[in-house]
Design a protein around this motif. Sequence first.
Motif, mmCIF file in Angstrom:
data_model
loop_
_atom_site.group_PDB
_atom_site.id
_atom_site.type_symbol
_atom_site.label_atom_id
_atom_site.label_comp_id
_atom_site.label_asym_id
_atom_site.label_seq_id
_atom_site.Cartn_x
_atom_site.Cartn_y
_atom_site.Cartn_z
ATOM 1 N N GLN A 170 0.691 -1.558 -0.298
ATOM 2 C CA GLN A 170 -0.183 -0.287 -0.097
ATOM 3 C C GLN A 170 0.499 1.289 -0.272
ATOM 4 O O GLN A 170 -0.118 2.059 -0.125
ATOM 5 N N HIS A 171 2.399 1.360 -0.220
ATOM 6 C CA HIS A 171 2.884 2.141 -0.402
ATOM 7 C C HIS A 171 3.374 2.753 -1.332
ATOM 8 O O HIS A 171 3.471 1.861 -2.308
ATOM 9 N N PRO A 172 2.880 4.020 -2.015
ATOM 10 C CA PRO A 172 2.615 4.557 -2.959
ATOM 11 C C PRO A 172 4.473 4.378 -3.692
ATOM 12 O O PRO A 172 4.737 4.406 -4.696
ATOM 13 N N CYS A 173 5.280 4.710 -2.747
ATOM 14 C CA CYS A 173 6.298 4.739 -3.115
ATOM 15 C C CYS A 173 7.182 3.626 -3.266
ATOM 16 O O CYS A 173 8.193 3.067 -4.489
ATOM 17 N N TYR A 174 6.894 2.751 -2.142
ATOM 18 C CA TYR A 174 7.437 1.128 -2.595
ATOM 19 C C TYR A 174 7.610 0.426 -3.536
ATOM 20 O O TYR A 174 7.552 -0.944 -3.530
ATOM 21 N N HIS A 188 0.117 4.010 -7.874
ATOM 22 C CA HIS A 188 -2.008 3.814 -8.568
ATOM 23 C C HIS A 188 -2.180 4.108 -8.264
ATOM 24 O O HIS A 188 -3.616 4.603 -8.501
ATOM 25 N N ARG A 189 -2.774 3.785 -7.093
ATOM 26 C CA ARG A 189 -4.395 3.509 -6.172
ATOM 27 C C ARG A 189 -4.317 4.900 -5.195
ATOM 28 O O ARG A 189 -4.796 4.528 -4.848
ATOM 29 N N TYR A 190 -2.789 4.546 -4.623
ATOM 30 C CA TYR A 190 -2.874 5.152 -2.910
ATOM 31 C C TYR A 190 -1.582 6.919 -3.224
ATOM 32 O O TYR A 190 -1.237 6.958 -3.988
ATOM 33 N N ALA A 191 -2.694 7.740 -2.717
ATOM 34 C CA ALA A 191 -1.572 8.690 -2.245
ATOM 35 C C ALA A 191 -1.100 8.994 -1.172
ATOM 36 O O ALA A 191 -1.030 7.445 -0.160
ATOM 37 N N ARG A 192 0.030 9.767 -1.490
ATOM 38 C CA ARG A 192 1.054 10.052 -0.250
ATOM 39 C C ARG A 192 1.172 11.509 0.088
ATOM 40 O O ARG A 192 0.653 12.414 -0.798
ATOM 41 N N MET A 193 1.014 11.557 1.103
ATOM 42 C CA MET A 193 1.345 13.706 1.520
ATOM 43 C C MET A 193 3.016 13.639 2.432
ATOM 44 O O MET A 193 2.890 13.038 3.410
ATOM 45 N N HIS A 194 3.686 14.484 2.009
ATOM 46 C CA HIS A 194 4.664 14.431 2.923
ATOM 47 C C HIS A 194 4.118 16.493 4.221
ATOM 48 O O HIS A 194 3.367 16.658 3.275
ATOM 49 N N VAL A 216 -7.607 16.671 4.606
ATOM 50 C CA VAL A 216 -6.379 15.869 3.248
ATOM 51 C C VAL A 216 -6.802 14.414 3.490
ATOM 52 O O VAL A 216 -7.754 14.292 2.605
ATOM 53 N N ALA A 217 -7.110 14.151 4.540
ATOM 54 C CA ALA A 217 -7.548 12.595 4.449
ATOM 55 C C ALA A 217 -8.974 12.406 4.570
ATOM 56 O O ALA A 217 -9.758 11.853 4.069
ATOM 57 N N ALA A 218 -9.762 13.252 4.869
ATOM 58 C CA ALA A 218 -11.121 13.266 4.971
ATOM 59 C C ALA A 218 -11.491 13.885 3.412
ATOM 60 O O ALA A 218 -12.313 13.159 2.559
ATOM 61 N N ALA A 219 -10.873 14.528 2.444
ATOM 62 C CA ALA A 219 -10.405 15.173 0.980
ATOM 63 C C ALA A 219 -10.148 14.246 -0.179
ATOM 64 O O ALA A 219 -10.543 13.990 -1.250
ATOM 65 N N LEU A 220 -9.263 12.874 0.319
ATOM 66 C CA LEU A 220 -8.613 11.713 -1.085
ATOM 67 C C LEU A 220 -8.482 10.331 -0.139
ATOM 68 O O LEU A 220 -7.794 10.263 0.980
ATOM 69 N N PRO A 221 -9.950 9.833 0.180
ATOM 70 C CA PRO A 221 -9.532 8.699 0.283
ATOM 71 C C PRO A 221 -8.880 7.618 0.197
ATOM 72 O O PRO A 221 -8.876 7.077 0.755
ATOM 73 N N GLN A 222 -8.028 7.415 -1.131
ATOM 74 C CA GLN A 222 -6.847 7.402 -1.185
ATOM 75 C C GLN A 222 -5.276 7.488 -0.344
ATOM 76 O O GLN A 222 -4.391 6.612 -0.966
ATOM 77 N N LEU A 223 -5.783 8.564 0.602
ATOM 78 C CA LEU A 223 -4.275 8.757 1.104
ATOM 79 C C LEU A 223 -4.421 7.810 1.712
ATOM 80 O O LEU A 223 -4.654 7.221 3.014
ATOM 81 N N ALA A 224 -2.661 7.513 1.785
ATOM 82 C CA ALA A 224 -2.000 5.598 2.396
ATOM 83 C C ALA A 224 -1.374 6.593 3.680
ATOM 84 O O ALA A 224 -0.881 5.619 4.462
ATOM 85 N N VAL A 225 -0.591 7.091 2.683
ATOM 86 C CA VAL A 225 1.014 7.118 3.721
ATOM 87 C C VAL A 225 1.271 8.550 3.818
ATOM 88 O O VAL A 225 0.734 9.501 2.725
ATOM 89 N N ALA A 285 4.526 17.506 -0.683
ATOM 90 C CA ALA A 285 3.505 17.329 -2.121
ATOM 91 C C ALA A 285 2.652 16.798 -1.526
ATOM 92 O O ALA A 285 2.092 15.701 -0.318
ATOM 93 N N ILE A 286 1.445 16.261 -2.615
ATOM 94 C CA ILE A 286 0.524 15.872 -1.578
ATOM 95 C C ILE A 286 -0.163 15.300 -2.883
ATOM 96 O O ILE A 286 -0.603 15.943 -4.336
ATOM 97 N N GLY A 287 -0.597 13.812 -3.093
ATOM 98 C CA GLY A 287 -1.548 12.808 -4.054
ATOM 99 C C GLY A 287 -0.770 12.245 -4.899
ATOM 100 O O GLY A 287 0.353 11.304 -3.936
ATOM 101 N N MET A 288 -1.039 11.893 -5.332
ATOM 102 C CA MET A 288 -0.732 10.335 -6.390
ATOM 103 C C MET A 288 0.884 10.642 -6.802
ATOM 104 O O MET A 288 0.515 11.602 -7.299
ATOM 105 N N LEU A 289 1.781 9.661 -7.138
ATOM 106 C CA LEU A 289 2.901 10.043 -7.333
ATOM 107 C C LEU A 289 2.010 10.843 -8.758
ATOM 108 O O LEU A 289 1.468 10.551 -9.256
ATOM 109 N N GLY A 290 3.947 11.220 -8.987
ATOM 110 C CA GLY A 290 3.338 12.223 -10.151
ATOM 111 C C GLY A 290 2.555 13.119 -9.968
ATOM 112 O O GLY A 290 2.286 13.685 -10.918
ATOM 113 N N GLU A 291 1.103 12.865 -9.437
ATOM 114 C CA GLU A 291 0.247 14.450 -8.891
ATOM 115 C C GLU A 291 1.119 15.013 -8.115
ATOM 116 O O GLU A 291 1.894 14.699 -7.034
ATOM 117 N N ASP A 292 0.204 16.678 -7.558
ATOM 118 C CA ASP A 292 1.208 17.540 -6.276
ATOM 119 C C ASP A 292 -0.284 18.079 -6.590
ATOM 120 O O ASP A 292 -0.032 19.264 -7.007
#
Length: 299
Positions: A17-21, A27-33, A78-87, A278-285
């Motif tokens: 479930q970690h988009p970076c690993y 493509h399915r999970y989002a991350r936020m720094h 962000v977690a409330a607005a972005l359900p794919q947020l995993a990390v 950064a926030i969102g799917m990888l490749g997206e900010d």
Amino acid sequence: ASGKAELTPLQADKIAQHPCYSRSAHHRYARMHLAVAPACNLQCHYCNRKYDCSNESRPGVVSEVLSPAQAIAKARHVAAALPQLAVIGIAGPGDPLANIARTFNTLEGLRSALPDIKLCLSTNGLALPEVVDRLADVGVDHVTVTVNALDADIAAQIYPWLWFDGERLEGLEAAALLLARQEEGIRKLTARGIMVKINSVLIPGINDRHLPAVSEKAREWGAMLHNVMPLISRPEHGTVFGLQGQREPSAREVAEVRANCGMSMPQMAHCHQCRADAIGMLGEDRSQSFPLSAIPQTA
Ligand code: SF4
Ligand code: SF4
């Protein structure tokens, strides 16, 4: 056996479930720094302090350094607005472990506010050994350590100085200390079951031929993934600290080094060198979609 290192099924499952690993997760999970860590405890020649830390980063000014309370409020929003947020990760803009109180206040607050989110952190490793237990206790399960060299004479060309125990060290002495601390910290992390990714900034003529040895060591230390990132030194991204005139590697050079490193460690080739906010799917900010002014404040 095919000349390319692969993850074991158990490792693959742990990182699913970690988009970076995980390539499929990105493509399915989002991350936020969360940019809560302004200070750094050393100097990398490739750093351009306008950037987010090159541990995990790409040129581009971090929009705002957040207090821990602001960061936690932002994470909830962000977690409330972005359900794919995993990390959620802390990656800068300086070194998270040079900002111990800010970083741990944030991690502890995130752990209680969002118990299901995975927490990750990236660091240069200098301050790592003493905090491994604390990281494990707060539930950080992924740590990225930037290891650019194993030999002090190469490291000394990358790091001009560092601060340790209130003292400023330089040259080979500083380099040797940093390398020893990185190894000690990484071994402790993997012994505690924390997944470790190694980042290396590929600097042509300095560490390009040396990175396959970093990959081999990283495997021996129990790290899971190696992420070779090209140096970014174009003047339009701001002046790098001490590598003026240093060229960036070509795409072909990067691919060659990754192929050589890939003999001993699975390689991450989909890193986007994201900003520290950064926030969102990888490749997206989507960081601009969540300005601090739009976040309901809790403190
Ligand atoms: Fe800059 Fe290096 Fe410190 Fe990161 S670790 S903030 S790149 S000096
Ligand atoms: Fe993932 Fe790389 Fe972005 Fe970090 S910088 S969040 S490793 S893609």
